[in-house]
Write a protein that holds these residues in place. Sequence first.
Motif, short mmCIF file in Angstrom:
data_model
loop_
_atom_site.label_atom_id
_atom_site.label_comp_id
_atom_site.label_asym_id
_atom_site.label_seq_id
_atom_site.Cartn_x
_atom_site.Cartn_y
_atom_site.Cartn_z
N LEU A 25 0.87 -1.17 0.00
CA LEU A 25 0.00 0.00 0.00
C LEU A 25 0.91 1.23 0.00
CD1 LEU A 25 -2.55 -1.13 2.74
CD2 LEU A 25 -2.98 -1.01 0.28
N LEU A 26 0.53 2.24 -0.77
CA LEU A 26 1.43 3.38 -0.94
C LEU A 26 0.67 4.70 -0.97
CD1 LEU A 26 2.28 0.98 -3.36
CD2 LEU A 26 4.41 2.18 -2.90
N ILE A 27 1.29 5.73 -0.40
CA ILE A 27 0.77 7.08 -0.45
C ILE A 27 1.93 8.03 -0.72
CG2 ILE A 27 -1.18 6.60 1.09
CD1 ILE A 27 0.36 7.95 3.33
N SER A 40 4.06 17.40 -8.23
CA SER A 40 3.63 16.05 -8.53
C SER A 40 3.73 15.19 -7.28
CB SER A 40 4.48 15.44 -9.65
OG SER A 40 4.13 14.08 -9.85
N ALA A 41 2.84 14.21 -7.18
CA ALA A 41 2.90 13.23 -6.10
C ALA A 41 3.07 11.83 -6.67
CB ALA A 41 1.64 13.31 -5.24
N ILE A 42 3.77 11.74 -7.82
CA ILE A 42 3.94 10.45 -8.48
C ILE A 42 4.79 9.49 -7.66
CG2 ILE A 42 5.97 11.13 -9.83
CD1 ILE A 42 4.80 9.45 -12.14
N ALA A 43 5.69 10.01 -6.85
CA ALA A 43 6.53 9.15 -6.00
C ALA A 43 5.74 8.73 -4.77
CB ALA A 43 7.80 9.87 -5.60
N LYS A 44 5.42 7.46 -4.68
CA LYS A 44 4.65 6.95 -3.55
C LYS A 44 5.54 6.15 -2.61
CE LYS A 44 0.75 8.48 -5.34
NZ LYS A 44 0.01 9.64 -4.77
N ASN A 45 5.20 6.18 -1.33
CA ASN A 45 5.99 5.49 -0.31
C ASN A 45 5.17 4.41 0.37
OD1 ASN A 45 8.35 7.28 -0.51
ND2 ASN A 45 6.97 8.84 0.32
N LEU A 46 5.85 3.33 0.72
CA LEU A 46 5.19 2.19 1.33
C LEU A 46 4.69 2.53 2.73
CD1 LEU A 46 7.79 -0.52 0.30
CD2 LEU A 46 5.43 -0.40 -0.51
N VAL A 47 3.49 2.06 3.03
CA VAL A 47 2.94 2.14 4.38
C VAL A 47 2.27 0.80 4.67
CG1 VAL A 47 2.59 4.64 4.45
CG2 VAL A 47 0.82 3.20 3.46
N SER A 48 2.17 0.46 5.94
CA SER A 48 1.59 -0.84 6.28
C SER A 48 0.11 -0.74 6.62
CB SER A 48 2.35 -1.46 7.46
OG SER A 48 2.30 -0.60 8.59
N GLY A 49 -0.34 0.44 7.02
CA GLY A 49 -1.73 0.61 7.41
C GLY A 49 -1.86 0.69 8.92
N PRO A 50 -3.08 0.80 9.41
CA PRO A 50 -4.32 0.85 8.63
C PRO A 50 -4.47 2.17 7.88
CG PRO A 50 -4.79 1.25 10.93
CD PRO A 50 -3.34 0.91 10.86
N LEU A 51 -5.08 2.09 6.69
CA LEU A 51 -5.36 3.27 5.89
C LEU A 51 -6.88 3.40 5.69
CD1 LEU A 51 -2.69 3.08 3.03
CD2 LEU A 51 -2.77 4.71 4.92
N LYS A 52 -7.36 4.61 5.89
CA LYS A 52 -8.77 4.87 5.63
C LYS A 52 -8.99 5.06 4.14
CE LYS A 52 -9.75 7.02 10.13
NZ LYS A 52 -10.21 8.26 10.83
N VAL A 53 -9.99 4.37 3.62
CA VAL A 53 -10.34 4.45 2.20
C VAL A 53 -11.63 5.25 2.07
CG1 VAL A 53 -10.81 3.14 0.10
CG2 VAL A 53 -9.33 2.16 1.88
N THR A 54 -11.56 6.37 1.34
CA THR A 54 -12.73 7.23 1.16
C THR A 54 -13.04 7.36 -0.33
OG1 THR A 54 -11.58 9.36 0.87
CG2 THR A 54 -11.85 8.55 3.14
N ILE A 108 -1.70 0.70 -4.88
CA ILE A 108 -1.90 -0.72 -4.59
C ILE A 108 -0.98 -1.54 -5.48
CG2 ILE A 108 -3.58 -2.62 -4.51
CD1 ILE A 108 -5.79 -0.39 -4.59
N SER A 109 -0.31 -2.53 -4.88
CA SER A 109 0.55 -3.44 -5.66
C SER A 109 0.23 -4.87 -5.26
CB SER A 109 2.02 -3.14 -5.40
OG SER A 109 2.86 -4.03 -6.11
#
Length: 246
Positions: A25-27, A40-54, A108-109
């Motif tokens: 999961l990446l933001i 630009s926000a094209i560079a995303k970084n890994l996070v483990s969560g929990p992540l809120k999905v809206t 998402i990967s």
Amino acid sequence: MTTQSSESSATLNPSSSSSYVIESLLIGKSVPFGPKGQPSAIAKNLVSGPLKVTKLGFVDDEQADPRHHGGPEKALHHYAQEHYKTWSDEFPNINADALKVGGFGENISTTGLQEQDICIGDVFLFGTAVIQVSQGRQPCWKLNVRFSYPKMAASVQKSGRTGWYYRVIENGVVNQGDKLTLIERPQPDWNLARIQKVLYVDTLNRRDLQSLASLGELAENWKVLAQKRLSRLEVEDWSRRLETPD
């Protein structure tokens, strides 16, 4: 799920749903980017969560260009992890620092799910959220800068390894390691590989363009694109999207 040709897609009974482990999961945050320092926000970084999905995607994930990125029809971007090795094999001199999960700006990967396996309108359980495939990604010039290769966007378009977007049907929460589970497939005849053929290869096929323009689950901007081609009987100019501005 069985890989299909670009002419057809799998038929799948939702009662025998396919599930995929959410490996990453990446933001990302907006930063200066490109020849003129465009944000630009094209560079995303890994996070483990929990992540809120809206309805607008992950809380704390940013999109710098809301005209072309983000919004309800592009709330989440998914990119197949297998594609990275393919790119590395094809372009061994590409920017290796960018050629890793998150390099294409994805949120998402997973492994085992690619463009030929995904149909427009597919509905997935994503953690506790419910999401739906809305459209593929149309690559833009920012990929040229990201990978230090001036033809990267055009190569992505030609390859079909574009990734895809989801709209969020029901808000929820997701963690790395949760499952992405297919629960509904309303358009089994329209996988992304077939749509890419209409958009980029058989570009003035009236029958297929008419079908796309009336495909209920397809994002509105893609339906409009199909309608414009039908009315003008010409293909839109891709150069501004694919070529890095001076």
